[in-house]
Write an enzyme that holds these catalytic residues in place. Structure first.
Site, short mmCIF file in Angstrom:
data_model
loop_
_atom_site.label_atom_id
_atom_site.label_comp_id
_atom_site.label_asym_id
_atom_site.label_seq_id
_atom_site.Cartn_x
_atom_site.Cartn_y
_atom_site.Cartn_z
N ALA A 182 81.56 93.07 -24.58
CA ALA A 182 80.97 93.54 -25.84
C ALA A 182 82.00 93.38 -26.95
CB ALA A 182 80.59 95.01 -25.72
N LYS A 183 81.52 93.13 -28.14
CA LYS A 183 82.43 93.03 -29.28
C LYS A 183 82.62 94.44 -29.84
CE LYS A 183 81.87 89.42 -32.10
NZ LYS A 183 83.10 88.63 -31.98
#
Ligand code: PMP
Length: 304
Positions: free
Chosen positions: A153-154
């Site tokens: 995930a960013k």
């Protein structure tokens, strides 16, 4: 004319979109984001937003890890993004940033006690890195681990890991870096996935190697198979394979397809941009600009 951004469920001038100093995301890095590209197509007088749906599908899936599911649907996010583009009507390539974040005030990093909201804005963006040949180093820092701060995930906070790596690499005179996992296998670049060509095959670290499952990575795997008939492998990669590779390149929304011609002062292959890399780069640029009808469903055209 003021730049318009999406903030607190409304389209407002950038100057009005401000956050308080007690905001949870500011205190604890509790945000998730997507970086999306819009390419200006002068003939069509449109912005081609590349793989918009896939970016939002990724953030929506990842939001479940962090209890950050937005109240808006995939279709809402797509429409809000198109509306931001329409209202600003850029006549150049743009980067689109959607950030999902914890907005409430709470003394403590609890994910379930504060509200989630999101914002969308755009910014002009040409090439993020040189696309004619980069000199990279293998970072002495390690990539964050899936069991610590999941790199699938960013997450805002995890870019501190990126920040130390890229800052050190640049200050040592390199253009970019390749990070290793905790157990010493190849992971990815600062904001890009890495590919190599070895023995006629296209190889990239598997998604278990603490990488972001890049949208561009997926494009390149698809294009390499469909357009060049290449065999592709997603697997664990040793550091020394990088030094022995025939070709190396990065992929990413911002980086696009960026050849690596030197690694830790050693030339990659011949030291020139490789044949496969050059072919994939050309195909990629045609696809993002909606010039290849086979992939036109990857482009969302917004007349501006
Ligand atoms: N890895 C990291 C850490 C990134 O920040 C990015 C940029 N989003 C990528 C890889 C490339 O992913 P994508 O192709 O989806 O932009």
């Amino acid at each position: 004319m003021s730049e318009i951004v999406y903030f607190n469920d409304q389209y407002v001038p950038l100057e009005e979109a401000n956050l308080g100093i007690k905001t949870h995301a500011f205190l604890y890095g509790t945000s998730l984001f997507e970086g999306i590209r819009g390419y200006w197509l002068p003939e069509e007088k449109s912005i081609s937003i590349f793989r918009l749906k896939e970016h939002y599908q990724r953030i929506l899936a990842n939001s479940r890890i962090f209890m950050m599911t937005p109240k808006d649907t995939l279709d809402d996010l797509i429409e809000q993004t198109m509306e931001v583009i329409r209202r600003n009507a850029p006549k150049q390539d743009v980067y689109i940033r959607m950030t999902l974040y914890k907005t409430g005030v709470n003394i403590g990093p609890f994910l379930d006690k504060v509200e989630t909201t999101h914002t969308i804005w755009t910014h002009p963006l040409g090439n993020y890195v040189n696309i004619d040949g980069l000199h990279v180093t293998v970072s002495s820092w390690r990539r964050v681990d899936d069991n610590a701060i999941p790199p699938c995930a960013k997450t805002g906070g995890s870019y501190m890991n990126t920040a130390v790596m890229i800052t050190d690499a640049k200050r040592q005179g390199f253009d970019e870096l390749i990070s290793l996992t905790q157990d010493g296998h190849v992971s990815e670049g600062s904001a890009m996935n890495v590919f190599m060509v070895r023995k006629g095959k296209l190889v990239t670290p598997a998604i278990t190697e603490n990488i972001l499952e890049g949208v561009t990575r997926d494009c390149i795997l698809t294009l390499a198979k469909n357009e060049l008939g290449l065999e592709v492998e997603e697997r664990q990669v040793n550091r020394t394979e990088l030094y022995r590779a025939d070709e190396l390149f990065f992929t990413g929304t911002a980086a696009q397809v960026a050849p690596i011609t030197k690694i830790d002062t050693r030339p990659v292959g011949t030291g020139q941009v490789g044949e496969v890399t050059a072919a994939l780069q050309k195909i990629y640029f045609d696809v993002v600009k909606n010039k290849n009808p086979r992939y036109s469903d990857w482009c969302t055209l917004v007349p501006v």
